[in-house]
Design a protein around this motif. Structure first.
Motif, PDB file in Angstrom:
ATOM      1  N   ALA A 192       0.847  -1.194   0.000  1.00  0.00           N
ATOM      2  CA  ALA A 192       0.000   0.000   0.000  1.00  0.00           C
ATOM      3  C   ALA A 192       0.878   1.238   0.000  1.00  0.00           C
ATOM      4  O   ALA A 192       2.104   1.166   0.102  1.00  0.00           O
ATOM      5  CB  ALA A 192      -0.922  -0.001   1.216  1.00  0.00           C
ATOM      6  N   ALA A 193       0.235   2.390  -0.137  1.00  0.00           N
ATOM      7  CA  ALA A 193       0.909   3.681  -0.042  1.00  0.00           C
ATOM      8  C   ALA A 193       0.079   4.579   0.860  1.00  0.00           C
ATOM      9  O   ALA A 193      -1.149   4.458   0.913  1.00  0.00           O
ATOM     10  CB  ALA A 193       1.085   4.320  -1.420  1.00  0.00           C
ATOM     11  N   THR A 194       0.738   5.475   1.578  1.00  0.00           N
ATOM     12  CA  THR A 194       0.035   6.329   2.530  1.00  0.00           C
ATOM     13  C   THR A 194       0.733   7.675   2.655  1.00  0.00           C
ATOM     14  O   THR A 194       1.953   7.781   2.463  1.00  0.00           O
ATOM     15  CB  THR A 194      -0.040   5.651   3.915  1.00  0.00           C
ATOM     16  N   SER A 195      -0.049   8.681   2.984  1.00  0.00           N
ATOM     17  CA  SER A 195       0.528  10.009   3.187  1.00  0.00           C
ATOM     18  C   SER A 195       1.237  10.116   4.531  1.00  0.00           C
ATOM     19  O   SER A 195       2.058  11.007   4.736  1.00  0.00           O
ATOM     20  CB  SER A 195      -0.563  11.079   3.093  1.00  0.00           C
ATOM     21  N   ARG A 196       0.930   9.198   5.461  1.00  0.00           N
ATOM     22  CA  ARG A 196       1.596   9.214   6.773  1.00  0.00           C
ATOM     23  C   ARG A 196       1.754   7.791   7.266  1.00  0.00           C
ATOM     24  O   ARG A 196       0.773   7.070   7.465  1.00  0.00           O
ATOM     25  CB  ARG A 196       0.793  10.041   7.786  1.00  0.00           C
ATOM     26  N   VAL A 197       2.989   7.384   7.479  1.00  0.00           N
ATOM     27  CA  VAL A 197       3.286   6.039   7.968  1.00  0.00           C
ATOM     28  C   VAL A 197       3.115   6.011   9.483  1.00  0.00           C
ATOM     29  O   VAL A 197       3.565   6.924  10.173  1.00  0.00           O
ATOM     30  CB  VAL A 197       4.721   5.629   7.582  1.00  0.00           C
ATOM     31  N   PRO A 198       2.467   4.987  10.036  1.00  0.00           N
ATOM     32  CA  PRO A 198       2.345   4.897  11.497  1.00  0.00           C
ATOM     33  C   PRO A 198       3.703   4.929  12.185  1.00  0.00           C
ATOM     34  O   PRO A 198       4.684   4.385  11.696  1.00  0.00           O
ATOM     35  CB  PRO A 198       1.653   3.538  11.699  1.00  0.00           C
ATOM     36  N   MET A 199       3.752   5.596  13.331  1.00  0.00           N
ATOM     37  CA  MET A 199       4.960   5.727  14.150  1.00  0.00           C
ATOM     38  C   MET A 199       6.074   6.494  13.434  1.00  0.00           C
ATOM     39  O   MET A 199       7.244   6.344  13.754  1.00  0.00           O
ATOM     40  CB  MET A 199       5.498   4.348  14.560  1.00  0.00           C
ATOM     41  N   SER A 200       5.710   7.326  12.454  1.00  0.00           N
ATOM     42  CA  SER A 200       6.731   8.013  11.665  1.00  0.00           C
ATOM     43  C   SER A 200       7.235   9.285  12.324  1.00  0.00           C
ATOM     44  O   SER A 200       8.125   9.942  11.786  1.00  0.00           O
ATOM     45  CB  SER A 200       6.169   8.356  10.283  1.00  0.00           C
ATOM     46  N   GLN A 201       6.653   9.682  13.470  1.00  0.00           N
ATOM     47  CA  GLN A 201       7.071  10.885  14.194  1.00  0.00           C
ATOM     48  C   GLN A 201       6.787  12.163  13.414  1.00  0.00           C
ATOM     49  O   GLN A 201       7.336  13.218  13.718  1.00  0.00           O
ATOM     50  CB  GLN A 201       8.570  10.836  14.519  1.00  0.00           C
TER      51      GLN A 201
END
Length: 339
Positions: free
Chosen positions: A38-47
C-alpha cells in the motif's frame, strides 16, 4: 487561464500521479513473500506531526479536528489494523466511484454517538461529502499517545485538495518471509525508472524510534517516583519516632499496663496514617484533574482514577510498612522506670 483549462491540467496531473503509484504498487506486488502492499501520506509511528483537519458529519456545528490520511492499495491489510464495522475501501476506488472514507471509532462516536456510522455522510474541511464505509480501531500515527483523538482515511484517488506526490509505500510480509532492500528498489525502478527512494525502514525500527522518548520519560518518572517514595518513607519514619518520643511518658505507662512494642507500633502508625491518607486523597484529586485537563487538551486521552490505584496502593503499603518498622524500633527502645 480559464477555469476549464485549470481543471483540465489538474485532472491530467492527478491522473499521472495516480497512475504512477498504481504502477509502483503493481510492480511491488510481484515480489515473493508479500502479504499486502500500500501507499500512505503518513506512515504509522513516523514521528511526523499533523495540524489536523476539521471533520463533520454533514453538520458543521458538530465536528472535530482529526488526522486525515490519504492511502492507496491494500492499506488496512498492510497495516493489519482491526476493522470494527463495515468493509474498508481498497485500491479499486477512483475519482469516478463513490467518494468514501474509513473512520476510527472515536470519530464515529463523536459525530454520530449511538447512530450506526456506516453509510453516514462525512465532510472534510466542509468539502465534498463522503460515505463512511467502515470503522476501525484507533491507530497511532505520529507516535504513542501524541495523535489527535481520531483519524479519517480516504483513498488517494479521492484527495482532500489535490493528488499527493509524496506518498510512502508500506509492505507487509508473510510470516517468516524476507525481502532484500535491493529487490524492493529494483522492483520500484522497473515500475517507474528514476524514482527517488528516500530510504527503507522496517516497522520494528519505526516502533523502536517512537518508543525511545517514551521509555526515557517513563524511566525519569520512575526515578522521580522512587526518590519521592524514599523521602516519604524517611519523613514518615522520622515523624512516627518523634511522635513516640514526645509522648514518652504515655508510652511508658502503656508498657507498664502490658502493652507490647508491636501494639504500640500499630497504634502509633494508625494514628499517624490519618495525615498520610489525607495527603494521598488530595494528591490524587489534583493529579486526576490535571491529567484530564492536559490529556483532553493535547491528545484526547482518557484518564480514570483506576489507572493509578494499583501504584498508589503499593506506595501506601511500602510507606506504612517502613513506618511500622520504625515505630517498632522506637517502641523496643523505650526505657520504663518503675517507682
Amino acid at each position: 487561464n480559464s477555469p476549464a483549462e485549470r481543471q483540465m491540467r489538474r485532472s491530467q496531473y492527478e491522473s499521472r500521479t495516480n497512475l504512477f503509484y498504481s504502477d509502483i504498487l503493481n510492480g511491488l506486488s510481484s515480489l515473493p513473500g508479500l502479504a499486502a502492499v500500500a501507499a500512505t501520506s503518513r506512515v504509522p509511528m513516523s514521528q511526523i506531526g499533523s495540524s489536523g483537519q476539521f471533520v463533520d458529519g454533514g453538520n458543521a456545528r458538530r465536528g472535530l479536528l482529526a488526522d486525515v490520511i490519504e492511502v492507496a492499495g491494500d492499506f488496512f491489510g498492510a497495516i493489519g489494523v482491526q476493522v470494527k464495522h463495515g468493509k474498508p475501501f481498497d485500491g479499486r476506488a477512483t475519482a469516478e466511484t463513490e467518494w468514501c472514507a474509513v473512520v476510527t471509532e472515536s470519530v464515529a462516536q463523536r459525530l454520530w454517538a449511538e447512530t450506526n456510522p456506516i453509510g453516514q455522510a462525512l465532510r472534510i474541511n466542509r468539502g465534498r461529502p463522503r460515505t463512511v464505509v467502515a470503522t476501525i480501531q484507533r491507530m497511532d500515527v505520529t507516535g504513542l499517545g501524541r495523535d489527535f483523538p481520531g483519524q479519517v482515511f480516504v483513498p488517494s484517488q479521492q484527495p482532500v485538495y489535490f493528488a499527493r506526490n509524496d506518498l510512502s509505500v508500506v509492505l507487509r510480509l508473510n510470516p517468516g518471509a524476507r525481502i532484500a532492500a535491493d529487490d524492493v528498489r529494483k522492483a520500484i525502478d522497473r515500475a517507474s525508472a528514476g524514482t527517488l527512494i528516500h530510504g527503507l525502514r522496517p516497522g520494528r525500527e519505526l516502533l523502536t524510534t517512537a518508543l525511545r522518548p517514551l521509555l526515557a520519560q517513563t524511566a525519569l518518572s520512575i526515578t522521580l517516583t522512587a526518590v519521592m517514595l524514599v523521602l516519604s518513607c524517611l519523613g514518615m519514619v522520622g515523624a512516627v519516632r518523634q511522635w513516640m518520643l514526645d509522648r514518652n511518658q504515655e508510652m511508658q505507662i502503656r508498657v507498664i499496663l502490658g502493652a507490647t512494642p508491636a501494639t504500640l507500633a500499630r497504634r502509633t502508625v494508625w494514628q499517624a496514617s490519618g495525615v498520610l491518607f489525607a495527603g494521598i486523597a488530595i494528591g490524587l484529586l489534583i493529579a486526576f484533574w490535571g491529567a484530564r485537563v492536559i490529556g483532553t487538551g493535547l491528545v484526547g486521552a482518557r484518564f480514570t482514577i483506576l489507572d493509578v490505584l494499583p501504584g498508589v496502593a503499593i506506595a501506601v503499603m511500602i510507606v506504612v510498612s517502613i513506618s511500622y518498622l520504625g515505630a517498632m524500633s522506637a517502641a523496643s527502645n523505650l526505657r520504663v522506670t518503675r517507682q
